[in-house]
Write a protein that holds these residues in place. Sequence first.
Motif, mmCIF file in Angstrom:
data_model
loop_
_atom_site.group_PDB
_atom_site.id
_atom_site.type_symbol
_atom_site.label_atom_id
_atom_site.label_comp_id
_atom_site.label_asym_id
_atom_site.label_seq_id
_atom_site.Cartn_x
_atom_site.Cartn_y
_atom_site.Cartn_z
ATOM 1 N N LEU A 126 0.882 -1.153 0.000
ATOM 2 C CA LEU A 126 0.000 0.000 0.000
ATOM 3 C C LEU A 126 0.928 1.213 0.000
ATOM 4 N N ALA A 127 0.882 1.964 -1.090
ATOM 5 C CA ALA A 127 1.769 3.124 -1.199
ATOM 6 C C ALA A 127 0.943 4.384 -1.013
ATOM 7 N N GLY A 128 1.573 5.399 -0.450
ATOM 8 C CA GLY A 128 0.851 6.649 -0.226
ATOM 9 C C GLY A 128 1.817 7.799 -0.074
ATOM 10 N N PRO A 129 1.283 9.000 0.122
ATOM 11 C CA PRO A 129 2.148 10.175 0.289
ATOM 12 C C PRO A 129 3.056 9.959 1.498
ATOM 13 N N PRO A 130 4.306 10.417 1.429
ATOM 14 C CA PRO A 130 5.252 10.187 2.529
ATOM 15 C C PRO A 130 4.738 10.725 3.867
ATOM 16 N N ASP A 131 3.930 11.802 3.868
ATOM 17 C CA ASP A 131 3.457 12.335 5.158
ATOM 18 C C ASP A 131 2.226 11.575 5.678
ATOM 19 N N ASP A 132 1.719 10.612 4.896
ATOM 20 C CA ASP A 132 0.681 9.679 5.330
ATOM 21 C C ASP A 132 -0.508 10.341 6.042
ATOM 22 N N PRO A 133 -1.296 11.151 5.357
ATOM 23 C CA PRO A 133 -2.387 11.896 5.992
ATOM 24 C C PRO A 133 -3.428 11.005 6.678
ATOM 25 N N ALA A 134 -3.566 9.753 6.253
ATOM 26 C CA ALA A 134 -4.555 8.871 6.884
ATOM 27 C C ALA A 134 -3.944 8.069 8.022
ATOM 28 N N SER A 135 -2.677 8.317 8.327
ATOM 29 C CA SER A 135 -1.940 7.559 9.358
ATOM 30 C C SER A 135 -2.030 6.058 9.139
ATOM 31 N N ALA A 136 -2.092 5.657 7.875
ATOM 32 C CA ALA A 136 -2.250 4.241 7.549
ATOM 33 C C ALA A 136 -1.051 3.417 8.016
ATOM 34 N N ARG A 137 0.083 4.098 8.169
ATOM 35 C CA ARG A 137 1.295 3.385 8.561
ATOM 36 C C ARG A 137 1.150 2.775 9.952
ATOM 37 N N ALA A 138 0.333 3.399 10.757
ATOM 38 C CA ALA A 138 0.187 2.935 12.141
ATOM 39 C C ALA A 138 -0.790 1.764 12.257
ATOM 40 N N ALA A 139 -1.508 1.479 11.175
ATOM 41 C CA ALA A 139 -2.520 0.417 11.243
ATOM 42 C C ALA A 139 -1.851 -0.937 11.442
ATOM 43 N N SER A 140 -2.469 -1.784 12.249
ATOM 44 C CA SER A 140 -1.870 -3.082 12.549
ATOM 45 C C SER A 140 -2.172 -4.098 11.454
ATOM 46 N N ALA A 141 -3.175 -3.836 10.634
ATOM 47 C CA ALA A 141 -3.518 -4.760 9.555
ATOM 48 C C ALA A 141 -3.979 -3.962 8.345
ATOM 49 N N ILE A 142 -3.902 -4.588 7.187
ATOM 50 C CA ILE A 142 -4.238 -3.881 5.956
ATOM 51 C C ILE A 142 -5.706 -3.437 5.950
ATOM 52 N N GLN A 143 -6.589 -4.280 6.559
ATOM 53 C CA GLN A 143 -8.009 -3.906 6.584
ATOM 54 C C GLN A 143 -8.192 -2.562 7.279
ATOM 55 N N LEU A 144 -7.471 -2.441 8.388
ATOM 56 C CA LEU A 144 -7.586 -1.227 9.199
ATOM 57 C C LEU A 144 -7.059 -0.028 8.399
ATOM 58 N N ALA A 145 -5.917 -0.232 7.741
ATOM 59 C CA ALA A 145 -5.311 0.856 6.962
ATOM 60 C C ALA A 145 -6.295 1.347 5.901
ATOM 61 N N LEU A 146 -6.943 0.411 5.216
ATOM 62 C CA LEU A 146 -7.891 0.800 4.164
ATOM 63 C C LEU A 146 -9.090 1.521 4.772
#
Lengths: 296, 232
Positions: A126-146
Amino acid sequence: MTTKVDVDSGSVSWSRVIRLWLALIAMVAITLGAVSCGDSQSSDVILATTTSTYDTGLLDMLLPVFEEQTGFNVKPIAVGTGKALAMGERGEADVLLVHAPAAEAKLLESGAALSRKPVMYNYFVLAGPPDDPASARAASAIQLALNWISSSGSDFISRGDDSGTHKMELSLWELAEVVPAGSWYQESGQGMGATLQIASQKAAYTLSDRATFLAQSGVLDLAIVSGRDDALLNTYSVIELNGDRFPEINVKGGKAFAEFLVSPETQAMIRDFGVEQYGEPLFITELPGRAPGTSQ
Amino acid sequence: MDLIWDGVSEAFRLIFGGDKEVAEIVLLTLRVSATATVLATLIGVPIGAVLGVWQFKGRGVLISIVNTGMGAPPVVVGLVVMILLWRSGVLGGLHILYTPWAMVFAQALIALPIVIGFSMAAIAQIDPAFRQQMLALGASRSQALWIMVIEARLAILAAVMAGFGAVISEVGAVMMVGGNIKGETRVLTTATVLESNRGEFGTAIALGTILLTLTFLVIAALTIVQQRARIR
């Protein structure tokens, strides 16, 4: 066009003119054809494949080796897994290299395909902007990130082209129990490379195979925000088609290519591909026990 | 902007550095598009001449079809040619899909309406009295038509240029029927798309620059011929 015509030669019969004209066209066609056309015969193997194997340069490395070894001439048609499978279903290709296990199983069931051999793996990222506005990087699972991406209102660029990556993306949204629709969800309808560039320009999230992402990371303003999930496993398989159903296909060539891809020598070449340039392999050849962490 | 300049200098390096792959791509591009244009000219100019001069039933319908064809999206032509050339297609027995021949086929179909349309207009420009005079002097209908084609040759050359310009810059159809196969069916336009998809923008611009230069050279040569002939 500046040929002179002898007007005094009397009336030329009209049918003769037409016949001469047709003969001239045929002659030019045949002459030019002999020059411009390569030999297309039983040595040609049409390989319908996903774009990632081509855009990363993997096939550029492997095909000359295979052609040298066997004398076959491979014609790789990089069209995305959806179209590649459709070509296989109609017998318009001789062998497939694709990455959509569920759709591949259907092709085997239908009898259009004879066998399916896993060739290599990598992980979708899952690629995104380096500043990660959705804080997806912190999600523990891909479902959560989405889930976070969809609720944060950040843009998401989908391939939208029925490719293997698109199929995977749709199954992930299902897993996340999110209906991907709305102005934040946009379909590019293009290949992985082009879609990554769009996501980069629009500071949006997107799902990519790891190989294409790494191969392009130099020109992208995107970072991997999630790539450490077993749900993101990406399996590339080679599929031999059924010569009994499609008498036109090059069964021998397809079989030779499938065997070439899974041979120990080729597998070693695939493992080493890209290591020098990107510091890590683009594809792995062993099914991993657990997902490795991201390098980012 | 840097990218564009880098690309342009890369183009010069590729051309004059003797890059073998690029040389092959350039040659194939010229060969395919020239063959298609020659075929379209041989078929299109006579049809255009007939449509431009003769009055017959159904002429209006034919002209409408030609005019529609002039604006037909090349990608639709590519799609239809691809389906025709499939193994399961009507012309599948030819076994030319994913060969330069398929590209010539598609490009000739794209250029054909353009050549017909422009030559039709060129010949219709000639004063009808000229034809009447020839017929009165005992020329047959086909002879009179031929003389008119020669009379309009400069304008017909423009038709050929337009056809060539349309096919050499076309990407969708040749991508579909050629498959963009390295060393076999890769031409400048499809190579540009590939390099851009790979994120190699410098190379993409270099290939684009070569295409532009090539088109310019070919069209310039044709234009010079046209101007010279006019002075004479």
